[in-house]
Enzyme design. Structure first.
Site, mmCIF file in Angstrom:
data_model
loop_
_atom_site.group_PDB
_atom_site.id
_atom_site.type_symbol
_atom_site.label_atom_id
_atom_site.label_comp_id
_atom_site.label_asym_id
_atom_site.label_seq_id
_atom_site.Cartn_x
_atom_site.Cartn_y
_atom_site.Cartn_z
ATOM 1 N N ILE A 107 0.842 -1.194 0.000
ATOM 2 C CA ILE A 107 0.000 0.000 0.000
ATOM 3 C C ILE A 107 0.880 1.248 0.000
ATOM 4 C CG2 ILE A 107 -0.234 -0.087 2.536
ATOM 5 C CD1 ILE A 107 -3.125 1.016 2.168
ATOM 6 N N CYS A 108 0.407 2.287 -0.667
ATOM 7 C CA CYS A 108 1.057 3.593 -0.667
ATOM 8 C C CYS A 108 2.496 3.508 -1.174
ATOM 9 C CB CYS A 108 0.975 4.205 0.734
ATOM 10 S SG CYS A 108 1.520 5.925 0.832
ATOM 11 N N GLY A 109 3.443 4.039 -0.426
ATOM 12 C CA GLY A 109 4.835 4.088 -0.863
ATOM 13 C C GLY A 109 5.432 2.733 -1.186
ATOM 14 N N THR A 111 4.151 0.532 -2.933
ATOM 15 C CA THR A 111 3.921 0.239 -4.348
ATOM 16 C C THR A 111 5.046 0.805 -5.207
ATOM 17 O OG1 THR A 111 2.550 2.215 -4.715
ATOM 18 C CG2 THR A 111 1.407 0.185 -4.034
#
Length: 201
Positions: A107-109, A111
């Site tokens: 999730i988020c960073g 990725t």
């Protein structure tokens, strides 16, 4: 549903600047469903500090984590994903998991970490925004999906504002809350009071 090895242990990556809010739904509700949550850090026993300033002492060092001992690897976002290559070993471990047929949820960073590792070039995925991943120089832009969370086989991705959708996809991949995932999502994402009775019925 555990991985074919039979384990129900889920591994949560922890590192400095971890975004506290992104994985709480997934880990808390997996634990309630009977999974064991273990934390994996750069060094076993060496504390990391989240964005909120909460100190976490990892159960296990990343180097000691084996895909066959895990049902899932969860990679939260962290500011450090945008500050250099310090967290690149976590993306490399994600590659080992996917190669072994063990799911990974980022999730988020995180990725962006997977994008730099080349893991999003051939898989449908999402993130905070297309331009965020484009900045990594990856080759998977045509597979970007504008959705809350995306599951492509063993890989789950989501942006920073979608911890509930992220958790729903994690539950689906692990077979948790069969028949109740829709109610769970409506309760926590939509604040639907009718869903509470469905979830707890």
């Amino acid at each position: 549903m555990a991985h074919e090895s039979g384990t129900t242990t889920v591994h949560l990556a922890v590192y400095d600047t971890l975004a506290d809010w992104e994985t709480g739904h997934a880990t808390a509700w997996l634990a309630r469903a009977g999974h064991t949550i273990r934390t994996v850090g750069p060094v076993a026993g060496e504390p990391v500090t989240t964005i909120a300033g909460i100190r976490i002492v990892p159960d296990l060092a990343l180097d000691d984590l084996r895909p066959e001992d895990s049902a899932l690897l969860i990679l939260p976002g962290a500011e450090k994903y945008d500050e250099g290559d310090e967290l690149a070993p976590f993306a490399a471990k994600a590659r080992a998991f996917l190669d072994a047929g063990v799911p990974v949820a980022a999730i988020c960073g995180a990725t962006a970490g997977l994008a730099r590792e080349g893991l999003l070039d051939d898989r449908r995925h999402t993130s905070a925004a297309p331009f965020y991943l484009a900045a990594t120089g990856y080759e998977g832009a045509e597979r970007y999906v504008d959705a809350d969370a995306v599951r492509d086989g063993d890989l789950i991705t989501a942006g920073p504002t979608e911890p509930v959708a992220f958790a729903r996809e994690v539950f689906a991949r692990l077979g948790a809350y069969e028949g109740k995932r829709d109610a769970w999502f409506r309760l926590f994402h939509d604040s639907d009071p009718a869903a509470f009775a469905e979830l707890n019925g």
